[in-house]
Design an enzyme around this catalytic site. Sequence first.
Site, PDB file in Angstrom:
ATOM      1  N   THR A  64       1.589   4.361   1.439  1.00 33.33           N
ATOM      2  CA  THR A  64       2.408   4.914   2.521  1.00 33.33           C
ATOM      3  C   THR A  64       3.325   3.853   3.112  1.00 33.33           C
ATOM      4  O   THR A  64       4.498   4.120   3.407  1.00 33.33           O
ATOM      5  CB  THR A  64       1.518   5.529   3.620  1.00 33.33           C
ATOM      6  OG1 THR A  64       0.694   6.536   3.015  1.00 33.33           O
ATOM      7  CG2 THR A  64       2.342   6.147   4.729  1.00 33.33           C
ATOM      8  N   CYS A  65       2.829   2.651   3.275  1.00 35.70           N
ATOM      9  CA  CYS A  65       3.629   1.561   3.845  1.00 35.70           C
ATOM     10  C   CYS A  65       4.838   1.279   2.962  1.00 35.70           C
ATOM     11  O   CYS A  65       5.958   1.091   3.447  1.00 35.70           O
ATOM     12  CB  CYS A  65       2.794   0.288   3.979  1.00 35.70           C
ATOM     13  SG  CYS A  65       1.251   0.525   4.874  1.00 35.70           S
ATOM     14  N   HIS A  66       4.602   1.268   1.660  1.00 32.31           N
ATOM     15  CA  HIS A  66       5.629   0.887   0.690  1.00 32.31           C
ATOM     16  C   HIS A  66       6.638   2.010   0.440  1.00 32.31           C
ATOM     17  O   HIS A  66       7.839   1.772   0.374  1.00 32.31           O
ATOM     18  CB  HIS A  66       4.944   0.490  -0.622  1.00 32.31           C
ATOM     19  CG  HIS A  66       5.873  -0.128  -1.616  1.00 32.31           C
ATOM     20  ND1 HIS A  66       6.329  -1.426  -1.505  1.00 32.31           N
ATOM     21  CD2 HIS A  66       6.442   0.371  -2.745  1.00 32.31           C
ATOM     22  CE1 HIS A  66       7.136  -1.703  -2.515  1.00 32.31           C
ATOM     23  NE2 HIS A  66       7.216  -0.634  -3.277  1.00 32.31           N
ATOM     24  N   THR A  95       0.862  -1.181   0.000  1.00 23.00           N
ATOM     25  CA  THR A  95       0.000   0.000   0.000  1.00 23.00           C
ATOM     26  C   THR A  95       0.899   1.232   0.000  1.00 23.00           C
ATOM     27  O   THR A  95       2.053   1.178   0.436  1.00 23.00           O
ATOM     28  CB  THR A  95      -0.968  -0.003   1.202  1.00 23.00           C
ATOM     29  OG1 THR A  95      -0.215  -0.061   2.402  1.00 23.00           O
ATOM     30  CG2 THR A  95      -1.925  -1.192   1.132  1.00 23.00           C
TER      31      THR A  95
END
Length: 162
Positions: free
Chosen positions: A47-49, A45
């Site tokens: 922001t996570c990535h 996803t």
Amino acid sequence: MISVGDQLPDATLTLIGDNGPEQVQLSDKLKGRKVVLFAVPGAFTSTCHSAHVPSFIRTKDQFAAKGVEEIICLAGNDPFVMKIWGENTGAAEAGITMLSDAECTLTEAIGMRLDVPSAGLIGRSLRYAMLVEDGEVKVLNKEENPGQCELSAGEGLLESMG
């Protein structure tokens, strides 16, 4: 919800090892050790990535200098996705442990479950980062909005550690 001073409950998590899926007892990872645990709503996803995992790759050496023995990334994705995501982001090469909490066992036990059906995220985790010493939460930085990555980023956690 878990807070500073609490002991993390034990949980069985999963990772993909050399011979396929392996069960990992969280208590074994924490006993007598200083560990950073950060959780994301979902592998790959935005922001996570692009922000959360890279922040811990950037700051890994600074954590090691503070005595942190292991950095663990936790997500509700299955362990196969976590393995590929770790390879894709460089987290695996950096030595970050990518653990799956696909059954949401730990996430629910510490009050961090996130469900956003409209985004297809069910049984996932709120975004947070914590410093854990011998199973006790010493620092806990939780984002108010799971789309943000400031307090829970590597730099944010380092700042909170002083």
